[in-house]
Each structure stands twice: as structure tokens, then as C-alpha cells.
Design a protein around this motif. Structure first.
Motif, PDB file in Angstrom:
ATOM      1  N   THR A   1       5.328   8.949  -5.710  1.00 37.69           N
ATOM      2  CA  THR A   1       5.904   9.366  -4.441  1.00 37.69           C
ATOM      3  C   THR A   1       4.925   9.127  -3.296  1.00 37.69           C
ATOM      4  O   THR A   1       3.777   9.566  -3.356  1.00 37.69           O
ATOM      5  CB  THR A   1       6.287  10.849  -4.497  1.00 37.69           C
ATOM      6  OG1 THR A   1       7.321  11.028  -5.463  1.00 37.69           O
ATOM      7  CG2 THR A   1       6.771  11.338  -3.138  1.00 37.69           C
ATOM      8  N   ALA A   2       5.377   8.399  -2.282  1.00 33.77           N
ATOM      9  CA  ALA A   2       4.512   8.053  -1.153  1.00 33.77           C
ATOM     10  C   ALA A   2       5.322   7.251  -0.149  1.00 33.77           C
ATOM     11  O   ALA A   2       6.453   6.836  -0.430  1.00 33.77           O
ATOM     12  CB  ALA A   2       3.311   7.230  -1.614  1.00 33.77           C
ATOM     13  N   VAL A   3       4.719   7.018   0.993  1.00 31.58           N
ATOM     14  CA  VAL A   3       5.247   6.034   1.934  1.00 31.58           C
ATOM     15  C   VAL A   3       4.608   4.695   1.581  1.00 31.58           C
ATOM     16  O   VAL A   3       3.386   4.581   1.538  1.00 31.58           O
ATOM     17  CB  VAL A   3       4.931   6.409   3.394  1.00 31.58           C
ATOM     18  CG1 VAL A   3       5.362   5.281   4.325  1.00 31.58           C
ATOM     19  CG2 VAL A   3       5.628   7.705   3.772  1.00 31.58           C
ATOM     20  N   TYR A   4       5.448   3.716   1.330  1.00 34.72           N
ATOM     21  CA  TYR A   4       4.984   2.393   0.937  1.00 34.72           C
ATOM     22  C   TYR A   4       5.076   1.449   2.144  1.00 34.72           C
ATOM     23  O   TYR A   4       6.121   1.361   2.793  1.00 34.72           O
ATOM     24  CB  TYR A   4       5.820   1.839  -0.205  1.00 34.72           C
ATOM     25  CG  TYR A   4       5.499   2.485  -1.542  1.00 34.72           C
ATOM     26  CD1 TYR A   4       5.864   3.798  -1.807  1.00 34.72           C
ATOM     27  CD2 TYR A   4       4.831   1.775  -2.530  1.00 34.72           C
ATOM     28  CE1 TYR A   4       5.562   4.396  -3.018  1.00 34.72           C
ATOM     29  CE2 TYR A   4       4.525   2.355  -3.755  1.00 34.72           C
ATOM     30  CZ  TYR A   4       4.898   3.675  -3.987  1.00 34.72           C
ATOM     31  OH  TYR A   4       4.593   4.260  -5.192  1.00 34.72           O
ATOM     32  N   SER A   5       3.983   0.750   2.398  1.00 35.52           N
ATOM     33  CA  SER A   5       3.926  -0.197   3.506  1.00 35.52           C
ATOM     34  C   SER A   5       3.456  -1.542   2.999  1.00 35.52           C
ATOM     35  O   SER A   5       2.737  -1.623   2.003  1.00 35.52           O
ATOM     36  CB  SER A   5       2.957   0.284   4.586  1.00 35.52           C
ATOM     37  OG  SER A   5       3.294   1.568   5.065  1.00 35.52           O
TER      38      SER A   5
ATOM     39  N   GLY B   1       6.412   1.768   7.148  1.00 34.95           N
ATOM     40  CA  GLY B   1       6.610   2.054   5.743  1.00 34.95           C
ATOM     41  C   GLY B   1       8.013   2.504   5.387  1.00 34.95           C
ATOM     42  O   GLY B   1       8.852   2.757   6.254  1.00 34.95           O
ATOM     43  N   THR B   2       8.226   2.604   4.097  1.00 37.34           N
ATOM     44  CA  THR B   2       9.486   3.105   3.565  1.00 37.34           C
ATOM     45  C   THR B   2       9.148   4.197   2.542  1.00 37.34           C
ATOM     46  O   THR B   2       8.233   4.038   1.738  1.00 37.34           O
ATOM     47  CB  THR B   2      10.316   1.965   2.935  1.00 37.34           C
ATOM     48  OG1 THR B   2      11.571   2.472   2.491  1.00 37.34           O
ATOM     49  CG2 THR B   2       9.606   1.291   1.766  1.00 37.34           C
TER      50      THR B   2
ATOM     51  N   ARG C   1      -5.017   5.699   2.222  1.00 35.68           N
ATOM     52  CA  ARG C   1      -4.071   4.673   1.823  1.00 35.68           C
ATOM     53  C   ARG C   1      -4.575   3.982   0.549  1.00 35.68           C
ATOM     54  O   ARG C   1      -5.758   3.673   0.428  1.00 35.68           O
ATOM     55  CB  ARG C   1      -3.930   3.674   2.961  1.00 35.68           C
ATOM     56  CG  ARG C   1      -2.841   2.653   2.802  1.00 35.68           C
ATOM     57  CD  ARG C   1      -2.701   1.881   4.096  1.00 35.68           C
ATOM     58  NE  ARG C   1      -1.889   2.571   5.068  1.00 35.68           N
ATOM     59  CZ  ARG C   1      -1.774   2.212   6.344  1.00 35.68           C
ATOM     60  NH1 ARG C   1      -2.479   1.200   6.789  1.00 35.68           N
ATOM     61  NH2 ARG C   1      -0.999   2.872   7.166  1.00 35.68           N
ATOM     62  N   GLU C   2      -3.653   3.760  -0.370  1.00 37.75           N
ATOM     63  CA  GLU C   2      -4.014   3.181  -1.666  1.00 37.75           C
ATOM     64  C   GLU C   2      -3.372   1.810  -1.842  1.00 37.75           C
ATOM     65  O   GLU C   2      -2.161   1.664  -1.638  1.00 37.75           O
ATOM     66  CB  GLU C   2      -3.535   4.109  -2.795  1.00 37.75           C
ATOM     67  CG  GLU C   2      -3.751   3.555  -4.196  1.00 37.75           C
ATOM     68  CD  GLU C   2      -3.032   4.371  -5.271  1.00 37.75           C
ATOM     69  OE1 GLU C   2      -2.214   5.242  -4.906  1.00 37.75           O
ATOM     70  OE2 GLU C   2      -3.285   4.117  -6.476  1.00 37.75           O
ATOM     71  N   GLY C   3      -4.171   0.838  -2.207  1.00 36.59           N
ATOM     72  CA  GLY C   3      -3.634  -0.481  -2.502  1.00 36.59           C
ATOM     73  C   GLY C   3      -2.892  -0.472  -3.820  1.00 36.59           C
ATOM     74  O   GLY C   3      -3.412   0.040  -4.819  1.00 36.59           O
ATOM     75  N   VAL C   4      -1.689  -1.027  -3.840  1.00 38.30           N
ATOM     76  CA  VAL C   4      -0.839  -1.018  -5.023  1.00 38.30           C
ATOM     77  C   VAL C   4      -0.779  -2.391  -5.681  1.00 38.30           C
ATOM     78  O   VAL C   4      -0.998  -2.531  -6.878  1.00 38.30           O
ATOM     79  CB  VAL C   4       0.577  -0.553  -4.653  1.00 38.30           C
ATOM     80  CG1 VAL C   4       1.511  -0.638  -5.850  1.00 38.30           C
ATOM     81  CG2 VAL C   4       0.546   0.877  -4.116  1.00 38.30           C
TER      82      VAL C   4
ATOM     83  N   PHE D   1       0.851  -1.178   0.000  1.00 41.42           N
ATOM     84  CA  PHE D   1       0.000   0.000   0.000  1.00 41.42           C
ATOM     85  C   PHE D   1       0.892   1.235   0.000  1.00 41.42           C
ATOM     86  O   PHE D   1       2.047   1.180   0.414  1.00 41.42           O
ATOM     87  CB  PHE D   1      -0.903   0.004   1.241  1.00 41.42           C
ATOM     88  CG  PHE D   1      -1.936  -1.084   1.233  1.00 41.42           C
ATOM     89  CD1 PHE D   1      -1.595  -2.379   1.602  1.00 41.42           C
ATOM     90  CD2 PHE D   1      -3.231  -0.823   0.844  1.00 41.42           C
ATOM     91  CE1 PHE D   1      -2.538  -3.393   1.584  1.00 41.42           C
ATOM     92  CE2 PHE D   1      -4.184  -1.827   0.819  1.00 41.42           C
ATOM     93  CZ  PHE D   1      -3.834  -3.116   1.193  1.00 41.42           C
ATOM     94  N   ARG D   2       0.335   2.345  -0.423  1.00 41.78           N
ATOM     95  CA  ARG D   2       1.079   3.589  -0.363  1.00 41.78           C
ATOM     96  C   ARG D   2       0.156   4.698   0.107  1.00 41.78           C
ATOM     97  O   ARG D   2      -1.059   4.641  -0.072  1.00 41.78           O
ATOM     98  CB  ARG D   2       1.705   3.923  -1.713  1.00 41.78           C
ATOM     99  CG  ARG D   2       0.707   4.195  -2.846  1.00 41.78           C
ATOM    100  CD  ARG D   2       1.460   4.344  -4.155  1.00 41.78           C
ATOM    101  NE  ARG D   2       0.562   4.660  -5.269  1.00 41.78           N
ATOM    102  CZ  ARG D   2       0.952   4.715  -6.538  1.00 41.78           C
ATOM    103  NH1 ARG D   2       2.229   4.481  -6.857  1.00 41.78           N
ATOM    104  NH2 ARG D   2       0.087   5.023  -7.477  1.00 41.78           N
ATOM    105  N   GLN D   3       0.778   5.697   0.709  1.00 40.94           N
ATOM    106  CA  GLN D   3      -0.005   6.797   1.247  1.00 40.94           C
ATOM    107  C   GLN D   3       0.792   8.077   1.177  1.00 40.94           C
ATOM    108  O   GLN D   3       1.984   8.104   1.490  1.00 40.94           O
ATOM    109  CB  GLN D   3      -0.428   6.514   2.690  1.00 40.94           C
ATOM    110  CG  GLN D   3      -1.437   7.505   3.243  1.00 40.94           C
ATOM    111  CD  GLN D   3      -2.013   7.040   4.569  1.00 40.94           C
ATOM    112  OE1 GLN D   3      -1.407   6.291   5.312  1.00 40.94           O
ATOM    113  NE2 GLN D   3      -3.227   7.505   4.862  1.00 40.94           N
TER     114      GLN D   3
END
Length: 133
Positions: free
Chosen positions: A92-96, A126-127, A45-48, A37-39
Motif C-alpha cells: 500500500t502506497a502512492v505509486y509514481s 502518483g496513483t 520514497r522507495e524505488g520499486v 517509486f512508491r511512498q
């Protein structure tokens, strides 16, 4: 205790690539899904992408990343990877990463649930991924 650790984020120019890793530990489930996911601040939060366990593993991608991102797993290392190519500034986002086991049956009956963060039981920190234009 289930633990998930995402890593591999960084700063990259548009068009570049990054590979994220999600190392999972502390679980004994045979059937599960791991999702990315990313936010970004101020947005939900968005599912990737997601991948299910087992020999009949299935993968799922959001339309926004299809044909650019590839999810894979190394079962021996209990690690899931997200290869991100042709990155765009909007990536660009924080990916978890997150793990789902109790809701897996629901997900298979309605695959859109793979992108619903509420369906996941465990989350890692996240990263940050930053794509410059």
C-alpha cells in the motif's frame, strides 16, 4: 515539456493484482529509464522497479517486489506498465513514475542508482494503491 501520467491504482484485497500504467510524452530522448517509486506518509520514497529504453532494454526490481511485479513497456505508446501480482498490505502506497535521461550513464555504472529518486529528472503525479488484508 516532459509529462508523465501514472494511472491504474485502486483498492484490492491481499493476493490480488493491479496493473499500473505510466504514459510519457513531450520528450525526444533516445536513451532513458523509467522507474516506478512508491511512498507512504512519513517514509522516504522507495524505488520499486525500472526499465531502460532501446533494444537492449534492462529491467530492475527491488527485492521486496521481485517475482511478484513485472515491468514492461510499449514503445509505440510511450507507456510503461507495472504488473503487480500477489499484492500484500505492505504494498500500500502512492505509486509514481519518473524518467531519467541525464543520469543514465551513472545508473548503468552503478545499478543501485536505478532505485535512487535523486537520479530521475522528471516526475508524474502518483496513483494510490491500497491493499486490504
Amino acid at each position: 515539456e516532459v509529462q508523465l501520467q501514472a494511472s491504474g491504482g485502486g483498492l484490492v484485497q491481499a493476493g490480488g493484482s493491479l496493473r499500473l500504467s505510466c504514459a510519457a510524452s513531450g520528450f525526444t530522448f533516445d536513451d532513458y529509464a523509467i522507474g516506478w517509486f512508491r511512498q507512504v506518509p512519513g517514509k522516504p520514497r522507495e524505488g520499486v522497479s525500472s526499465i531502460t529504453s532501446g533494444s537492449g532494454s534492462s529491467t530492475h526490481y527491488a527485492d521486496s517486489v521481485k517475482d511478484r511485479f513485472t515491468i514492461s513497456s510499449d514503445n509505440a505508446k510511450n507507456t510503461v506498465y507495472l504488473q503487480m501480482n500477489s499484492l500484500k498490505p505492505e504494498d500500500t502506497a502512492v505509486y509514481s513514475c519518473a524518467l531519467a535521461d541525464s543520469t543514465l550513464a551513472t545508473m548503468f555504472s552503478n545499478p543501485t542508482m536505478f532505485f535512487n529518486p535523486d537520479e530521475y529528472d522528471y516526475w508524474g503525479k502518483g496513483t494510490q494503491v491500497t491493499v486490504s488484508s
